[in-house]
Design a protein around this motif. Sequence first.
Motif, short mmCIF file in Angstrom:
data_model
loop_
_atom_site.label_atom_id
_atom_site.label_comp_id
_atom_site.label_asym_id
_atom_site.label_seq_id
_atom_site.Cartn_x
_atom_site.Cartn_y
_atom_site.Cartn_z
N ASN A 133 80.62 83.46 5.90
CA ASN A 133 80.74 82.48 4.82
C ASN A 133 79.93 81.22 5.11
O ASN A 133 79.33 80.63 4.21
N VAL A 134 79.92 80.80 6.38
CA VAL A 134 79.10 79.64 6.75
C VAL A 134 77.62 79.95 6.51
O VAL A 134 76.88 79.14 5.94
N ALA A 135 77.19 81.14 6.91
CA ALA A 135 75.78 81.51 6.77
C ALA A 135 75.35 81.61 5.31
O ALA A 135 74.26 81.17 4.94
N ASN A 136 76.22 82.16 4.47
CA ASN A 136 75.83 82.45 3.09
C ASN A 136 76.17 81.36 2.08
O ASN A 136 75.50 81.24 1.05
N LEU A 137 77.21 80.58 2.36
CA LEU A 137 77.72 79.70 1.32
C LEU A 137 77.94 78.25 1.74
O LEU A 137 78.33 77.43 0.90
N LEU A 138 77.71 77.92 3.00
CA LEU A 138 77.96 76.55 3.45
C LEU A 138 76.70 75.96 4.08
O LEU A 138 76.10 76.57 4.96
N SER A 139 76.31 74.80 3.62
CA SER A 139 75.19 74.06 4.21
C SER A 139 75.72 72.76 4.80
O SER A 139 76.53 72.08 4.16
N VAL A 140 75.27 72.43 6.00
CA VAL A 140 75.68 71.19 6.65
C VAL A 140 74.57 70.15 6.51
O VAL A 140 73.47 70.35 7.02
N ASP A 141 74.88 69.07 5.82
CA ASP A 141 73.93 68.00 5.60
C ASP A 141 74.13 66.90 6.65
O ASP A 141 74.33 65.73 6.34
N GLY A 142 74.13 67.32 7.91
CA GLY A 142 74.20 66.37 9.00
C GLY A 142 75.57 66.20 9.62
O GLY A 142 76.60 66.47 9.00
N TYR A 143 75.55 65.75 10.88
CA TYR A 143 76.76 65.42 11.64
C TYR A 143 76.78 63.91 11.88
O TYR A 143 75.77 63.33 12.30
N PHE A 144 77.92 63.29 11.64
CA PHE A 144 78.03 61.85 11.71
C PHE A 144 79.32 61.45 12.42
O PHE A 144 80.32 62.16 12.36
N VAL A 145 79.29 60.29 13.06
CA VAL A 145 80.47 59.76 13.73
C VAL A 145 81.44 59.22 12.69
O VAL A 145 81.03 58.56 11.72
N ILE A 146 82.73 59.50 12.85
CA ILE A 146 83.75 58.97 11.96
C ILE A 146 83.80 57.45 12.11
O ILE A 146 83.86 56.92 13.22
N ASP A 147 83.78 56.75 10.97
CA ASP A 147 83.89 55.29 10.99
C ASP A 147 84.74 54.83 9.82
O ASP A 147 85.37 55.64 9.14
N LYS A 148 84.74 53.54 9.55
CA LYS A 148 85.60 52.97 8.50
C LYS A 148 85.17 53.39 7.11
O LYS A 148 85.92 53.19 6.14
N ASN A 149 83.99 53.99 6.97
CA ASN A 149 83.51 54.42 5.65
C ASN A 149 83.89 55.86 5.33
O ASN A 149 83.35 56.44 4.39
N CYS A 150 84.83 56.43 6.09
CA CYS A 150 85.20 57.84 5.92
C CYS A 150 86.50 58.02 5.13
O CYS A 150 87.22 58.99 5.32
N MET A 151 86.80 57.06 4.26
CA MET A 151 88.05 57.14 3.51
C MET A 151 88.09 58.35 2.59
O MET A 151 89.16 58.84 2.24
N ASP A 152 86.93 58.85 2.16
CA ASP A 152 86.89 60.00 1.26
C ASP A 152 86.77 61.32 2.01
O ASP A 152 86.55 62.37 1.40
N CYS A 153 86.91 61.30 3.33
CA CYS A 153 86.79 62.51 4.14
C CYS A 153 88.16 63.13 4.40
O CYS A 153 89.17 62.44 4.42
N ARG A 154 88.14 64.44 4.63
CA ARG A 154 89.38 65.17 4.93
C ARG A 154 89.23 65.95 6.23
O ARG A 154 88.13 66.32 6.61
#
Length: 204
Positions: free
Chosen positions: A157-178
């Motif tokens: 599923n990762v190979a066929n249907l999921l794209s990663v648009d970068g890895y980032f450090v969690i910070d105060k701007n991650c309120m919309d993240c789960r």
Amino acid sequence: MKLNLSDLRHLMDNLDALPSEGIQEILTEILQGNEFIGWEIGPDPIDYAVTVLALSCHGDKGLLKDLEKDIDFPVVGDCWRIVVGVPPKSWQGYFEIEKDNGDVIPVEGWSWKWREVERDCNGLTVQVLFPPSPILDKDDIKRAGEVLLFGTIGEVNVANLLSVDGYFVIDKNCMDCRSVKHLREEFARGFPEAPYCNELMDIK
């Protein structure tokens, strides 16, 4: 790409009689000439009585398809299966990675987060966010992210249907993240025809 299916079957039929070192030696010999293929053995995420041998291509879509063409997967035996791609895991997101210098680093995967970037009929694009770490370098982060995403929704599923648009450090701007632990159910709802999606909601 050629694999000796009879040798793989024989291995799985006799798995209980082999030490872990013996299993590794035999698989190394069977997969000789196919160094790009990795492997992982563990319980089925739903039926713990079934042992699964997963043949991994580190998320390479083309290599996964080539493997599926070579052999009609899954190969099923008595209380075992051989599958293409690491399946989703029944876990709490914890795993360990080994750095190039041999150090083993624990990773609490459920402390990682994800943010949706884009979604359409062809798949889901996300950003992956990780807690600040002084001991994980860029390559470690990517390797840990691969393990985490494969274990959450499955390598295919990762190979066929999921794209990663970068890895980032969690910070105060991650309120919309789960938490990544919620990616499984979100993916299953969004792509109900994808492999394992009938099981994803039941995997604990």
